[in-house]
Design an enzyme around this catalytic site. Structure first.
Site, PDB file in Angstrom:
ATOM      1  N   ALA A  54       3.505  -9.712 -13.754  1.00 49.94           N
ATOM      2  CA  ALA A  54       4.943 -10.002 -13.752  1.00 49.94           C
ATOM      3  C   ALA A  54       5.230 -11.433 -13.342  1.00 49.94           C
ATOM      4  O   ALA A  54       6.236 -12.021 -13.752  1.00 49.94           O
ATOM      5  CB  ALA A  54       5.674  -9.036 -12.824  1.00 49.94           C
ATOM      6  N   GLY A 107       3.315 -15.250 -11.208  1.00 45.52           N
ATOM      7  CA  GLY A 107       2.130 -15.935 -10.705  1.00 45.52           C
ATOM      8  C   GLY A 107       1.022 -16.091 -11.726  1.00 45.52           C
ATOM      9  O   GLY A 107       1.259 -16.324 -12.916  1.00 45.52           O
ATOM     10  N   ARG A 144       1.084 -13.820 -14.884  1.00 46.12           N
ATOM     11  CA  ARG A 144       2.024 -14.291 -15.919  1.00 46.12           C
ATOM     12  C   ARG A 144       1.428 -15.485 -16.657  1.00 46.12           C
ATOM     13  O   ARG A 144       1.561 -15.586 -17.891  1.00 46.12           O
ATOM     14  CB  ARG A 144       3.361 -14.664 -15.285  1.00 46.12           C
ATOM     15  N   TYR A 177      -9.258  -9.843   3.697  1.00 40.84           N
ATOM     16  CA  TYR A 177      -9.040 -10.424   2.371  1.00 40.84           C
ATOM     17  C   TYR A 177     -10.362 -10.938   1.801  1.00 40.84           C
ATOM     18  O   TYR A 177     -10.702 -10.670   0.646  1.00 40.84           O
ATOM     19  CB  TYR A 177      -8.025 -11.560   2.459  1.00 40.84           C
TER      20      TYR A 177
END
Length: 257
Positions: free
Chosen positions: A12, A14, A17, A149
């Site tokens: 959608a 970042g 896209r 992360y």
């Protein structure tokens, strides 16, 4: 690339896209999959106006839900007849939500890859293709400010390399590669608030970002296209940094332990 069909998760906004636009420009058809419905539909509307309504569509997909991922893959096949490029891009960065981060960043990539392989493999009727998993430079070096992360991204790199080392790839007709960028000009990085638990050490994270720099999104998208154009992209681990640009590490089958 006019006959290629892609599914991009987290598309959608970042990087997702950006990857989608690059694929559309190259003639591919694309499913934009994302949990953010309003943003995703707005993105797809712009792409449909630019590239045609029959070239791209939105599908609501939470990559932490196996049924959603399977449904997105099926919807892509139903709409375009096949799937040849799978881009597992969806990801979050929040040490405060470490369990969710594992679900999105690692389990989501694993599930997306498994579902893509099931429909792409030539030995069961698929047309082959490529799986591109978006990792991070944090999957290549220790990062004390974001240990979970980093763990998820190390996992993505190891998972991708392990698929790439599969001795049966000739029958599958699928290649596996991953991209490992540093800080990139997306909402996750530029507008992220370290005070809300994205990092364990706020000042260290901000200092690291200042030292490394923030790349324009276009730099990572260009690297993505370079990966797609590589005649032998299986096993590629591509790092993209502000300082050293694109570096390609090619991993063949590992020796026995």
């Amino acid at each position: 690339m006019g006959d290629e069909v892609a599914l991009v998760t987290g598309a959608a906004q970042g990087l997702g896209r950006g990857f989608t636009e690059a694929l559309l420009r190259r003639g591919a058809k694309v499913c934009v999959a994302d949990v953010k419905v309003q943003t995703g539909e707005a993105t797809v509307l712009r792409f449909q106006q630019q590239f045609g309504r029959d070239r791209v569509f939105f599908f609501k997909c939470d990559v932490t839900c196996e049924a959603d991922v399977k449904a997105a893959v099926q919807a892509t096949r139903d709409r375009f007849g096949k799937l040849t490029i799978m881009v597992n891009n969806a990801g979050i960065s929040s040490e405060a939500q470490w369990s969710k981060m594992v679900d999105v960043n690692l389990k989501g990539v694993i599930d997306g890859t498994q579902e893509a392989v099931a429909v792409m493999r030539r030995d069961t009727g698929g047309q082959g293709g490529v799986v591109v998993n978006i990792a991070s430079a944090a999957g290549l070096i220790p990062v004390h400010t974001t240990p979970v992360y980093a763990a998820t991204k190390f996992g993505v790199v190891g998972f991708t390399r392990s698929w790439a080392a599969n001795p049966h790839l000739a029958s599958l007709g699928i290649s596996f590669a991953c991209i490992c960028p540093t800080f990139t000009d997306t909402d996750m990085i530029v507008h992220g608030d370290f005070r809300e638990g994205r990092s364990l050490y706020t000042e260290d994270s901000q200092r690291m970002m200042a030292e490394v720099g923030v790349m324009p999104l276009s730099q990572v998208v260009t690297a993505f296209e370079q990966l797609l154009d590589s005649p032998d992209n299986n096993g590629i681990v591509m790092s993209v940094t502000n300082i050293k640009g694109v570096r390609v590490r090619k991993h063949g089958r590992p020796s026995r332990l």
